[in-house]
Structure formats: C-alpha cells, structure tokens
Enzyme design. Structure first.
Site, short mmCIF file in Angstrom:
data_model
loop_
_atom_site.label_atom_id
_atom_site.label_comp_id
_atom_site.label_asym_id
_atom_site.label_seq_id
_atom_site.Cartn_x
_atom_site.Cartn_y
_atom_site.Cartn_z
N LYS A 134 0.86 -1.19 0.00
CA LYS A 134 0.00 0.00 0.00
C LYS A 134 0.89 1.24 0.00
CE LYS A 134 -3.85 1.80 2.81
NZ LYS A 134 -4.67 1.54 4.02
N SER A 218 -9.38 1.46 2.70
CA SER A 218 -8.44 2.29 2.00
C SER A 218 -7.32 1.49 1.32
CB SER A 218 -7.83 3.30 2.97
OG SER A 218 -7.04 2.66 3.94
N SER A 242 -9.82 -1.00 6.77
CA SER A 242 -9.13 -0.72 5.50
C SER A 242 -8.38 -1.88 4.88
CB SER A 242 -8.19 0.48 5.67
OG SER A 242 -8.94 1.68 5.70
#
Lengths: 573, 573
Positions: A134, A218, A242
């Site tokens: 990420k 996310s 997330s």
C-alpha cells in the site's frame, strides 16, 4: 475545480508518469472496453494478455510460489517479471498503482538468483516472492504520495526533507531480509479514511470483478491488484476496516491483527500520533495460508527489536496446534468449536447478497457440527460513536493540512469532516469510554461459555464486513461493521464466500412477512430498484471471522479451515 | 487554611477514624518519641511490641510464608493477626495506612483455614498470605480516598454512586482467588503525582529507617509499611516512578512492569484516560522472589480475559530458564552477561550516597565477571520534557476537579501544575515525539551489542532512582531518573544496596580534582552543609535495574541474583 487548477495538472502529470513507467511491451494493445460492456476483467479477460507460463506463475498462491523460488525451481527473475507484467495490465484495467519500480525489482531478483546460484539456498523464506505494498510504505528510490497531490516530490508533504526517496519503512527492510521482491505500491484514497479508493492522482480504482463498483478502501489498490493476480500477496493497513473491506470486495482473505504485532515504524500515516485507535498493518492474499506465511515470516524478523510499539510475541505454533487439534476432533465428529453469528449490528441493515453469504457460512458451520450462537453483544451504536469521535478528534486538522499543501479538494467518500477538535479532557473521557466498552464486550464474549456447551466461550464471531457487497461508487457510508473490531482491538480475518447474483439476491415472490422481518433489508433493497441488483451482479461477497485480541495464529488457522469448507458449501449448491 | 476549613475537619475526622479501627490491645502504650531522638523505628524498635512468634512470622518473606500457609503448617488466622498487629504498630509509628479492615481479614482467614481443614489443600498459591494494597484499589466494604478529602464517603468523588464500598478491582478479585488475605490500604499523596506521601487525611508518611525523611511516593504507604514488615508484600502503581521510588527509599525491591501485564481494571486513578504514559501496577517486597511470586500468580489468573488492556502473555518460564543458564555460566567463570551503567543522566547530579551505591553495584558486576558498559544514551532531557508534557497535558484539570470537591489545597510536592491544556494536534505531536524517542533509545540499546563482546546487547542498565537517598521533606523535585523508564515502557526493578552513612558519604579530604568532576555533585552536597549528611544518615540507598520492554521474567531473575550478590559486596566491606 477548474482545468487550470495547478493541483489538477500536478495530479495528472503524476498519473501520466505512472503509466509511462510501464514498458511498451506490456501496454494494452487496445483501449479497455467500458464497464457496461465488460464488467469482469479478472480470469480469462486478463489472461488473454499473458503466456501460459505467466498464468501458471501468477495464479499460484504465495505459499506455492515460495516453495518454488526458495528451492530454485523457479527463478526470482522469471517470477518477478511475470508479476510485473500482470501488475502493469492490472493498473491499465482498474487504475490500482501509485508507484511502479519494475526495473529495481528485476535487479533485486537477479541478485537473489545470483545468491541462490552461489549458496544453493534461499536468502530467506520469501526468497523471490513478489510482495505489493500500500502506498504508505516508504521504499528507497520511489516516493510516497498516499494519494495527496501535495505530497508529490516531497517526504510526507515536507519539501527538501533528506528522507525523500531514501527512507525505508521497517517492514520493507524486513521483507528484503526475508527475500521478498518489492515492485509496486498500490493506490489509496487520500486521507486513508474512506471505504473507496479515489484521489486526484490515479482517479478511481475500480473493482476488477465488476468495474461498475468500487474496489473498497483504504487498501483498495491492494485489493484490486491481488484480485487480478498482479500480486500474490501484499500489505495494507486497517484503522477502521481498510484491510478487510477491500479483501471482502475482491474475494480475498485479509488480516486485521491486533495492534502491536506488525511493525508500523517508518510508515506514512494519517493523524499520526492519534493513539486512541491505532492503525495496524495486515496482509491481503487469495488464500489464508498466504496471510499466515507473510505474518509468520515478518515475526521471524523480531520486529520488537526495531519498532518500539511491537510486542515481543513471536509466532505461537502452540496456538496453531491447539486449534488444529479442535479441527481434527470436529472432523472425527466431536466438534468443540463454537461460533457467534451476527446477522446485523442493530444499526444498518444488510442487503440480500450479504445475508446470503452469512447463511452459507451458517450452513457450513452446522454441517461441520460446530455450535452456532446468535450474537447479542453490547450496543454496536456505542462502538460507532466511539470510532467516529476518535477519527474526528482533531477536527480534521490533519487532512486539512495535507489537502492544503496543494489546494486540492476532499473526496465525498472521506468519513472525517472539518469540525472543532475535542479537548484533552474530552479525549480522556473518550479513552475511558472506549476501555469500558472493551470490558463490556469482553465480559459478553466470556459469557458465551455458558451457551456453547464446550466449556469455552465462542472461538470466533462471524459477521458482515459492510451492509453490501463491493459498493456502488460514492455509496460507501457505513463503516460500523468493521470499525467495532478496531475499537475492541480484536483479531479479524476477512473471508471470501461467494458472488452477488441478480437471479438469487432478490426478494422471493413468496417472501413471508417473517422473512421480511428477518433482519434483512429487503425493502431497502427493493426501494432502490432492480438496477442495483443488476449493478451488484458478480460482486464478491465476503464476511469476517473475528477473534479475541492477539489471536492471530488461531484465527488464521480457523480461517484457512473454514474458508475451505465454505467454498465446498458454495460448490455443492 | 483556617482551622475552621470544613475540609480540614473532614480530613481530621477520617484520620481519627482510621486510628479508631486499631484494637485497643494493639495501640502503642506510650507516645512515639520524636524523630530527633529515635530515627529508626524498624528492627528492634518495632519488635519491642511483638511476640517472638509474631516476629518470626512477619519477618519471613512472602515465599516462605506461602510455603507455610499453603501446607497448613501456619494457619491463615495466625499469620493474618500477626501482620494486622504489626501494620497497626507501623501506622502509629509513621502514618502509612488509609484503610484498616482487620476484622474482615481475620474472617477471611478463618474461612481459608476451614477450607484447608476440609480439603487438606490450599485454595491457591497465596493461601493465607496477607497482601497490602495502595489506596487506589477498591475493596468491598471499605472506601477509597486516594488521599483526597473530597473522596471521603464517595466513589471516586461521586456521591451516591452504587459502587461505593461495593466495587472490587479486578486485581483484588484475582488476589482473593489466589488465597491472599487483604487487610489494609496504604497511604498515597493526593493526585499520585508526587515523590513524597502527603495528604490532608493522614498527614505525612515518614520513612521508617529515618523518620526525618520521606518514605517516597506515590506508593509511599506501601514502602513504609513493608519496611516495617507490617506487610510481606503489596501492590503499588507507577506512572513516573511511584513503585520504584518508595521501594528504593525503604530498602525494598519494587517492580515497574511494562504496561499490559498487570490488570488495572476497576482501579481508581488520576487523569484516567490519559494514554500517552499509562500508569502500571507493580509489587513491592523485601525480596525479589516475593515480587516474582506475586507477579507470576496474578498472571496465572489470566487477567487478559478480564481486563481489555492486559496482554495475553503468561509467565514465561523459558525466559527465566534462559537467564538462569547465563547466571550459571557466569558462576562457572564464563559470563556472557553485560550491563550498562549510567552514573548520572546529564541533567541532575547525584549525591554521594547514590554514587557510592552505584559503585558498589559496579564492583559487584566486575567481581562476577560481567561486562560493564558506560551508558551513553539519547538525551534524557528529551525524556524529561516528554514526561512533563504528558503529565501536564490536561493543564491540571483533573486534580483541580478533585481538590475542588472539598476545597482543599494542593501539596507543594505535586509535580503537576495548573496551566493551559494542550490541543489534540499538540498531543498527536507529543505521541509521535515519544515514539521517536523510544525508537532512538531502542536503537541505542541494540547498538551496545557491538560493545559487550557477548553477541547480545546489554542485559540490563543500572542507574539511580533519584539524585538522593530517601529525601528530606519537600525536597523531592526531580523525577527524571525514574520517569524515562515510563516513557520507554521498559521493565525496571528497584534494588536495595546499602544505607547513607555520614562518616563515608562526604567529600574525602584528599579528593582530587578528577574526583570532583566525576559526575558526582560533591560541591552541591557540600554547599548544603554537613547537616544534610547527618540528616540523610541511615537513609536506604536503592538503584534500579532497567530491562527492555516486557522483560519482567528476565529482570526479576537478574534482580534476585544480583541483589543477593550486591548484599555480599556490602557485607564484605
């Protein structure tokens, strides 16, 4: 938002520069057809651009890949190139990457192959395994924007910071020690506080199984990339769901460990220093055993010597063995495993695909002889209020600062608003209220020992990840199904179950009144019209298996076992 | 502060009511002579009021007592009565108790004896062992004032709260399960944020070894009571040194565990919900093995199922065994143990008795063949600033509220002042700065692996607990020697070394210039005049042995070994 906005141009330039790093040979020969024509770009769609060998490699899971690369049967270079190629395709299909550094990855892979050639042994248990990250993790040589236009060309928004393109996060250092190959960083919503992935750099990351829908957030780029097998496994972060939301939206497994296990040292974050609810790092992958491989090998690096917030708690084989012994007992017809089942949280009703997913889970548990308890917990509304107060404690000051660096606007999906920050005394009261809620929930969990008949409380809780399957853009607006876990700091594994089906997930013509009242929001669903049933068609349906705090070894073992059994239930339908 | 102040009368009435609970047979027959005549009321002084049998029982340590009471050789009633008697005497000598509940204790002891008679077995590993508690723990039937006049007759300041005299703290419940007998609660400074023990209820708790001096704080009543052997062991709390300071001032061992091991659930506190530096519970006792007994048996109660902040980390015998193997190796002449030695923190110079204490420790380590490294850590001034900001984050709002309940005044010793609270964004920055400091210190600790020659970093750090031995009233004003440990969340054990001696702890006539510069504040000491050397005469000198985070099993094992060796060094002088 005029076309002349400097931040718009800056975001567009960055978007183009990401595309430019894709070698010409890996560019799509034709424009991608619109989602209305081709929803699902996984499977055969993306395979059309890949060789059989590339498909073989990229559709193996991390455990199988590592078995090949750590024994020299597959070279690191071949595996890395295959994933770089597939990741490049994935990005062109759903816009899931923030940073591409394939050249560095192939150089690293060459070094690994040279090491293996010399030593006839791998450098570590992840030797040659590509791992995606990420875009919060810092990797030498590339930048971290975290979706903020104002971070482009800076270190976390700071210009001329010597750490720019130099710093590496502790987890990155450990992954390199283990032999993993790093090759890309995946998209996130700016602020990280959203259940969809949207920002002014990459635009919107779409769901590969159904490009009318969101990939979640996310850690949405991770979800989308892995769904397309552009990565065998990657790391996201989870402060309210997330990791689990994109795992569920992409038919993946995802682990939200308790805080203090994975090293967050040197990772960019939102609202850094907010310590009422700590964001945690967790892996996403198509198989549960891949999560266990990443989690266990990172722990083997003893991160507690390098991150002051990590607990000295090595991977506990004893917990795995104990859990496996219960599974074996169950297979012999004497199950002592028991699970809570929460069909809804008393606040937001779930849509039919999710209700069906939970029914499949329940059928599976009963088929296996496990005890199923209806979950009747302390108010989840309280958990929701606590989360909201924690996420908004600074009155949006942090996101205001970071958006302000470029002047860009906040996406509607962001769940933090600008308001007045709370006071220190109010924060103390919030922390006390959170602890009291944790205590209530703990006592409730303990109390289930009286219902299971096993002498133990439930071994886990199954519940939705969201009211809906992978969501229609801008319609993610209820995070309570995942954020209560963060309030409790419990372990949770997202599990794939099945896919939304417009021919099944509608109100049956003969639905009885009792069925209407069955905690399932049929009316809500119907009110929205059949278009939604159609729009959701094909969307992955996931659930979560929640365990007590710091029970990662146990929950990963249960997730592997039950995930396999759930897929058998689905296949036999 | 006129004599007519209602809070003054209320405090005095409570003081008298405490004295009134002492049975007539245990009252001192004569007034206590002034401290200028009889400084030391430990040993033979308090023994004059006790039978030989009472002395035998009360001068045994917790391990030996439990060995007798769990096997039925000593009855719980006899042991309980002996400690009640001695605690009653201790309170009359140094004013160390807030709550006395001897009758309930003797009733509990009778039940334990009946249980043993029936089952021929103890109810638990602490069967019949009296354990004292700092007056933050709630015990059924008695109140908790925490030194606040405004809390008298209330539950933590709240009138008509149903929990008043009903609630029990989780630790109390666990101690009862283990068979411990609870009989008194010990004095604290109101606010808990002071290194001396003073409040408007019990007045001032004096140091039993030298009644011109303080017993320390905030677990000061525990220190004084155990120094007089009115308790074999007890529990205090530590947010900046509050277990270790009174342990050091009273020639005791005291453990500051890392946060998350002992259950704080249901314990009264100051600034509850402040979670930048968590207060932790730790035991105090005359022997290290007594600390280990209490710590280990509490963990056997699995507090992680009852307190959401406790980590699932059972007592780790493997750490004890590993540490013992290093000790055995050292005894065989092949030490691989290494220790840092910090003679001062670069901010506040230490006085001669403490310098001598550290020299004794260093001589001991060298005699045993252990490597000694001069400690050169990241700035302790930074740690001091971080602690101060954390303790003062609410601008004194919490203490203002609680003092305001009665209108009483704040003691000069309290280290929190009324000021402006910080903002949420400032708090976030503080939390980040704290984490960065922890990381720096961790990296420094790791770096000592290059100096030890053992392949490992140091096994522990020896350093002062304060600039001075047990302190002259109102002169405790530097908490940095202990509070840096709380910033780091490290494990620390306070160890007794020796006693201040006016004939030794003065500047030698032939002190060289080099000696003057030897990081020891001789000049400061001399400037204060010889009166201080005389006042400090007989004051206990303690040091602390600091280990990394969550290393309680290792540090307790080392403390038992090294404490014993240090006492041999002192004896042979």
């Amino acid at each position: 938002m005029s076309v002349n906005s400097p931040w718009l141009a800056k975001g567009e330039a960055k978007r183009q520069s990401i595309l430019d790093t894709i070698p010409a040979k890996w560019r799509l020969p034709n424009p991608v057809p619109p989602a209305t024509e081709v929803r699902d770009v996984t499977g055969s769609y993306i395979q059309q651009y890949l060789s059989e060998r590339e498909i073989e490699i990229t559709e193996s899971d991390a455990v199988d890949i590592a078995a090949q690369t750590t024994t020299g049967r597959w070279t690191a270079v071949e595996v890395t190139e295959a994933f770089c190629h597939r990741a490049a395709l994935a990005h062109q299909l759903v816009s899931c990457l923030h940073e591409i550094f394939f050249d560095a990855a192939i150089e690293d892979a060459k070094k690994l192959d040279a090491y293996f050639a010399e030593h006839k042994a791998p450098i570590g248990p992840l030797h040659g395994l590509p791992v995606s990250l990420k875009d919060q993790f810092h990797v030498k040589g590339v930048e971290t924007t975290m979706g903020y236009v104002g971070w482009i060309g800076t270190f976390q928004g700071a210009k001329d910071d010597p750490r720019f393109r130099i710093e590496e996060s502790e987890l990155v250092r450990e992954l390199r020690n283990l032999g993993a190959v790093l090759y890309c960083k995946t998209s996130v919503p700016a602020t990280l506080m959203a259940g969809e992935t949207v920002n002014h750099i990459i635009g919107y990351t779409w769901n590969p199984k159904n490009r009318l829908l969101s990939c979640g957030g996310s850690s949405g780029g991770e979800g989308a990339l892995i769904a397309l097998r552009g990565s065998p496994a990657g790391f996201g972060t989870d402060i309210g769901g997330s990791v689990r939301i994109p795992a569920g939206y992409n038919f993946l497994y995802g682990l939200r460990p308790s805080s203090g296990r994975m090293p967050y040292q040197g990772v960019a974050n939102s609202m850094d220093g907010q310590n009422t609810i700590l964001s945690v790092i967790g892996p996403l992958a198509p198989t549960a055993r891949s999560l266990a491989l990443l989690f266990k090998t990172v722990l083997s690096q003893q991160p507690w010597y390098h991150d002051p917030l990590v607990l000295e708690l090595p991977w506990r084989d004893a917990l795995v063995e104990e859990t496996r012994s219960w599974i074996e007992q169950a297979k012999a017809g004497n199950s002592t495993l028991a699970f809570g089942m929460m069909h809804w949280d008393g606040i937001t009703r779930i849509q039919p695909p999710i209700a069906r997913g939970l029914k499949i889970v329940e059928q599976t548990l009963k088929r296996l002889g496990h005890k199923v308890i209806t979950w009747n917990p302390p108010s989840h509304a309280t958990a929701g209020t606590l989360s909201s107060e924690a996420f908004n404690m600074d009155g949006g000051a942090d996101l205001k600062h970071h958006f302000g660096l470029s002047g860009e606007s906040k996406a509607v999906q962001v769940i933090v608003d600008e308001s007045n920050p709370i006071s220190i005394s109010e924060l103390a009261a919030l922390n006390v209220a959170k602890r009291e809620y944790q205590k209530q929930y703990m006592d409730y969990w303990n109390s289930t020992a009286e219902l299971t008949g096993t002498g133990r409380p439930v071994d886990g809780l199954f519940c939705p990840l969201a009211p809906h399957a992978a969501v229609i853009p801008t319609q993610f607006n209820y995070v309570g199904y995942t954020s209560f876990v963060n309030i409790l700091d419990y372990t949770s594994v997202a599990l794939p179950v099945t896919f939304a089906d417009k021919s099944i997930d509608v109100r049956a013509a003969d639905a009885s009144v009792a069925e209407l009242a069955d905690h399932i929001e049929w009316t809500f669903w119907l009110m929205r019209g059949t278009d939604d049933a159609d729009t959701y068609h094909g969307a992955p349906i996931g659930v979560q298996l929640v365990g007590r705090r710091l029970q990662e070894e146990k929950m990963l073992t249960l997730a592997e076992y039950l995930g396999g059994e759930i897929s058998k239930t689905v296949e036999t339908k």
